[in-house]
Scaffold this active site. Structure first.
Site, short mmCIF file in Angstrom:
data_model
loop_
_atom_site.label_atom_id
_atom_site.label_comp_id
_atom_site.label_asym_id
_atom_site.label_seq_id
_atom_site.Cartn_x
_atom_site.Cartn_y
_atom_site.Cartn_z
N HIS A 149 -11.72 10.70 6.52
CA HIS A 149 -11.76 9.51 6.43
C HIS A 149 -11.18 8.93 7.63
O HIS A 149 -11.93 8.62 8.56
CB HIS A 149 -10.60 8.54 5.84
CG HIS A 149 -10.00 7.58 5.99
ND1 HIS A 149 -10.84 6.62 5.41
CD2 HIS A 149 -9.04 6.62 5.67
CE1 HIS A 149 -10.97 5.52 5.26
NE2 HIS A 149 -9.98 5.69 5.81
N GLU A 154 1.25 -1.55 -0.07
CA GLU A 154 -0.28 -0.09 -0.17
C GLU A 154 0.65 0.93 0.27
O GLU A 154 1.84 1.07 0.29
CB GLU A 154 -1.25 0.14 1.04
CG GLU A 154 -2.07 -0.69 0.71
CD GLU A 154 -2.93 -1.15 2.15
OE1 GLU A 154 -2.68 -0.20 2.86
OE2 GLU A 154 -4.02 -2.11 1.88
N ARG A 183 -1.29 10.16 8.83
CA ARG A 183 -1.16 8.46 9.05
C ARG A 183 -1.34 7.79 7.76
O ARG A 183 -1.53 7.73 6.59
CB ARG A 183 -3.23 7.96 9.42
CG ARG A 183 -3.03 6.26 9.69
CD ARG A 183 -4.03 6.17 10.24
NE ARG A 183 -5.29 6.02 9.23
CZ ARG A 183 -5.32 4.90 8.04
NH1 ARG A 183 -5.40 3.71 8.36
NH2 ARG A 183 -6.30 5.51 7.39
N ARG A 227 -1.19 9.78 1.59
CA ARG A 227 -2.75 10.17 1.02
C ARG A 227 -2.49 11.75 0.98
O ARG A 227 -3.33 11.77 0.26
CB ARG A 227 -3.88 9.47 1.96
CG ARG A 227 -3.90 8.13 1.95
CD ARG A 227 -4.49 7.71 3.04
NE ARG A 227 -4.70 5.49 3.13
CZ ARG A 227 -5.61 5.25 3.29
NH1 ARG A 227 -6.12 5.90 5.14
NH2 ARG A 227 -5.88 3.67 3.73
N HIS A 233 -8.94 11.35 2.58
CA HIS A 233 -8.65 9.22 2.21
C HIS A 233 -8.49 9.82 0.16
O HIS A 233 -9.56 10.97 0.33
CB HIS A 233 -9.86 8.02 1.92
CG HIS A 233 -9.09 7.00 1.57
ND1 HIS A 233 -9.22 6.95 -0.08
CD2 HIS A 233 -8.21 6.23 1.74
CE1 HIS A 233 -8.95 5.51 -0.26
NE2 HIS A 233 -8.06 5.18 1.12
#
Length: 522
Positions: free
Chosen positions: A355, A118, A390, A293, A246
């Site tokens: 998000h 990811e 994050r 992100r 997000h």
């Protein structure tokens, strides 16, 4: 007549963090009461998490994971908390999720756990259950919790406020004592009455606050309840400006926003414009579509503004074989089909959406807050792991690790703890005489969402934040008056908490003039 209940430990919320704490305590013989405002206990941010949870990749190490977390956190992570997560995470996944509750993660042909890559990770280390990992984890944990003889699970019960003797107690001399929490006032939604639940220890595990924004991937209950209650109780809150958006939520006008997992880009999908042209290399030539992100979300935002379009697109069809899409992303495929989009053949319309809350209630390495006997775990807490942004798939792991750590700390503290005197905490006084008008609640919630989205969203400016604070302060006054004169219900509680949570976030954004991670000021 207002009743009261007593329990050794009260846990507010039952996502991964709350369930892990409850199960760890219950397995050790401690009576636990778990409450959730939802009628279906699985309804939580955990349940809707798609991508996966960090485990351990080939040639991986705690130091390598820590390095990735620190890099994504924009230099603002708590190094001690990052080390705890990196060193204890894999063991907690194995011990609790694999062995204790038996989550069925995807496997390779040889039986080894399937590892995904990811954004922001230097190698594949994410384990998953297709694209519904959170659902698999939540249902397995809840199955164990719900059947445990030491757990009382109360659904449809909304926490109204934390019980603090210095504020709620009849003994006025308690104001000279250190601030402490002895339980909570809790609304039984079905009966419309408020209970006093007294506990030796209280754990806030109430999740995030995405619903204070117009566009969010969060379920309806994520309205900042725990944060607002902690604020009113005088508990320290930090990093509240860091709300992660997000990059890829499915976009259809007047349709629900749902997450298109980062794992889709990890498998090779690209972000493209309306003509199918990839654009992320313009913004991050090194990481491209797998950049952190905050970078990806702002890049999409810029593309939308520059081209005056309501969304961009994800292209799976050109980069991932059809069989792989259907095998790895069945939930996303099915959800998109409901809106006439076949992700094996069509471009998928996406926009950024609120998000994850990287800030929250300050806690130490055991989940303790600045209020005695009160713990916070999961998204409502701020351990410092996430810093200013994050890293993908760290949130489930943080909830797991700190849910267990808080429980372990409580086990050491309980032998010397006792319940607060119930006679000192009076029954709830509901002075409201009028039914809470649902039209007013809906309008006020809509106002909060629009203010936060337009003024405290992806890109923040001094004039926007000043306007947000003025508007939210006025709303706060009106909503508090509305709350005081209306009969209490879950929606009214949520509205009061939402405006408070919005003010906490907007104030923190105003005070931090430096762009960091997911807090971006022009």
């Amino acid at each position: 007549m207002n009743d009261f209940l007593t329990t050794d430990v009260l846990i507010i919320g039952c996502g991964i963090a709350g369930c892990t704490a409850a199960l760890t305590l219950a397995d050790a013989g401690v009576p636990v009461t778990v409450i959730t405002r939802a009628r279906r206990p699985e309804e939580s941010n955990t349940y809707y998490a798609q991508g996966g949870i960090i485990y351990q990749g080939f040639q991986d190490s705690p130091d390598l994971l820590a390095e990735d977390i620190l890099r994504a956190g924009a230099g603002h992570c708590n190094p001690r908390a990052v080390q705890i997560l990196a060193q204890e995470g894999a063991g907690a996944v194995r011990r609790i999720l694999l062995e204790r509750v038996g989550v069925q993660f995807d496997q390779e042909a040889d039986g080894a756990l399937s590892l995904a890559l990811e954004g922001g990770h230097s190698l594949p280390r994410i384990i998953h259950a297709t694209d519904a990992t959170g659902k698999a984890i939540e249902l397995a944990l809840l199955h164990a919790v719900d059947r445990h003889p030491n757990v009382t699970l109360l659904t449809g019960h909304t926490a109204v406020d934390l019980l603090t003797p210095s504020h709620h107690g009849l003994n006025r001399l308690a104001v000279y004592e250190p601030r402490s929490c002895v339980g909570a006032y809790v609304l039984n939604q079905e009966q419309g009455r408020i209970l006093r639940i007294l506990a030796k220890k209280t754990v806030l595990a109430s999740g995030g606050l995405g619903q204070i924004f117009l566009r969010t991937t969060n379920p309806p209950g994520a309205r900042g309840d725990g944060l607002a209650m902690a604020y009113r109780a005088g508990v320290r809150i930090i990093n509240a400006e860091f709300v992660q958006f997000h990059p890829t939520a499915f976009y259809r006008q007047n349709a629900a926003r749902f997450l298109i997992s980062e794992a889709v880009r990890g498998a090779g999908a690209r972000l493209v414009d309306g003509q199918g042209r990839p654009f992320m290399e313009k913004y991050d030539p090194a990481w491209k579509d797998l950049a952190p992100r905050d970078v990806v979300a702002r890049s999409i935002h810029r593309e939308m503004l520059e081209n005056d379009v309501p969304n961009v697109f994800l292209d799976l069809r050109s980069y991932i074989p059809r069989e792989e899409i259907l095998a790895h992303f069945p939930t996303i495929h099915a959800r998109c089909l409901e809106y006439g989009v076949d992700i094996t053949r069509d471009l998928v319309p996406v926009v950024p959406a609120a998000h994850y809350f990287c800030g929250g209630i300050w806690v130490d390495e055991w989940g303790l807050t600045t209020c005695r006997h009160l713990y916070a775990v999961g998204e409502v807490a701020c351990t410092g792991v996430h810093g200013a942004n994050r890293l993908a798939s760290t949130s489930l792991l943080e909830g797991l690790v700190w849910g267990e750590r808080a429980a372990r700390h409580i086990l050491g503290e309980l032998p010397g703890s006792r319940l607060h005197d119930p006679a000192d905490i009076p029954p709830w006084r509901d002075d409201g005489t009028e039914p809470a008008d649902p039209a007013l609640i809906s309008q006020d919630m809509s106002a909060i969402k629009h203010i936060m989205w337009n003024y405290v969203g992806l890109v923040r400016t001094t004039p926007r934040l000043a306007r947000a604070l003025r508007d939210l302060r006025q709303l706060d006054i009106e909503i508090e008056q509305f709350y005081r004169t209306s009969r209490i219900n879950d929606a009214l509680i949520g509205l009061r908490n939402a405006v408070r949570a919005a003010l906490v976030v907007a104030t923190a954004a105003w005070q931090n003039r430096r762009s960091m991670g997911c807090h971006y000021r022009e």
